[in-house]
Design a protein around this motif. Structure first.
Motif, PDB file in Angstrom:
ATOM      1  N   THR A   1      33.788 -22.974 139.420  1.00  0.00           N
ATOM      2  CA  THR A   1      32.903 -23.967 138.943  1.00  0.00           C
ATOM      3  C   THR A   1      32.676 -23.855 138.036  1.00  0.00           C
TER       4      THR A   1
ATOM      5  N   GLN B   1      31.441 -23.824 133.418  1.00  0.00           N
ATOM      6  CA  GLN B   1      31.739 -25.066 132.682  1.00  0.00           C
ATOM      7  C   GLN B   1      31.626 -24.853 130.510  1.00  0.00           C
TER       8      GLN B   1
ATOM      9  N   GLN C   1      41.093 -27.764 131.672  1.00  0.00           N
ATOM     10  CA  GLN C   1      39.586 -28.197 132.767  1.00  0.00           C
ATOM     11  C   GLN C   1      39.789 -28.836 134.283  1.00  0.00           C
TER      12      GLN C   1
ATOM     13  N   GLN D   1      39.728 -28.364 137.697  1.00  0.00           N
ATOM     14  CA  GLN D   1      38.872 -29.294 139.271  1.00  0.00           C
ATOM     15  C   GLN D   1      39.656 -29.338 140.019  1.00  0.00           C
TER      16      GLN D   1
END
Length: 197
Positions: free
Chosen positions: A84, A87, A45, A49
């Motif tokens: 994005t 999550q 992750q 990002q």
């Protein structure tokens, strides 16, 4: 007779202690492997990002040179927003959620690919130092994403093997340790892209 009972009691007591310590050790091993897999997912992750953070700079740089490519630029921005927005914690990583993440990240990769392809039409953009630096950072990030996915799968494999092996599978079942989901390549990635000149 009393000595026989005491020897039996001592033997049973020792067996119970050995089983207790084996269970304790097995539980701790499962916890360590579970945490390693969760950390590996966190690293995936983090790289996603990092890529998402580079995209606005890349889009703005291209926008300055390729104003009439707005549809491509908007597609990258939309794909970034979608990627994005997903999550998922390592504890809630179901096969369905993994598929959603992979699909969104795949769409983002394709949008970035289209963006980089249009730069071929703009020699001034390709010669821009800022663009070259952003492109190099993006390529490095893609490599890091791939490495992070591989490390995640390695951690999950080790964890899943321990969850399934005897006798740790008994401890896993009693303590609620379930198998984790591996990262799998998108089915579209199996097909080589068509290049036309």
């Amino acid at each position: 007779m009393t000595s026989r009972i005491s020897k039996t009691t001592i033997g049973i007591g020792i067996a119970v202690l050995v089983l207790f310590f084996m269970g304790f050790s097995g539980y701790n091993t499962l916890v360590n492997l579970d945490e390693a897999a969760a950390t590996a997912w966190g690293n995936v992750q983090t790289q996603y990002q990092r890529r998402a953070d580079l995209i606005p700079s890349l889009v703005n740089t291209v926008k300055g040179y390729a104003k009439h490519e707005s549809a491509t630029l908007e597609g990258v921005v939309a794909a970034r927003a979608k990627a994005t927005s997903l999550q998922v914690s390592a504890d809630d990583l179901t096969p369905e959620k993994m598929k959603q993440i992979q699909q969104a990240q795949g769409e983002l990769s394709q949008a970035i690919g289209r963006l980089l392809m249009i730069t071929e039409n703009y020699p001034d953009l390709k010669a821009s130092e800022n663009f070259s630096e952003l492109q190099a950072q993006l390529e490095g990030t893609e490599n890091r994403i791939n490495e992070s996915r591989q490390l995640y799968n390695k951690s999950v494999q080790e964890y899943n093997q321990t969850v399934r092996r005897f006798p740790s599978n008994i401890i896993a079942t009693l303590c609620g340790f379930d198998k984790r989901t591996l990262f799998e390549a998108d089915a579209a990635a199996q097909k080589a892209p068509t290049v036309e000149f």
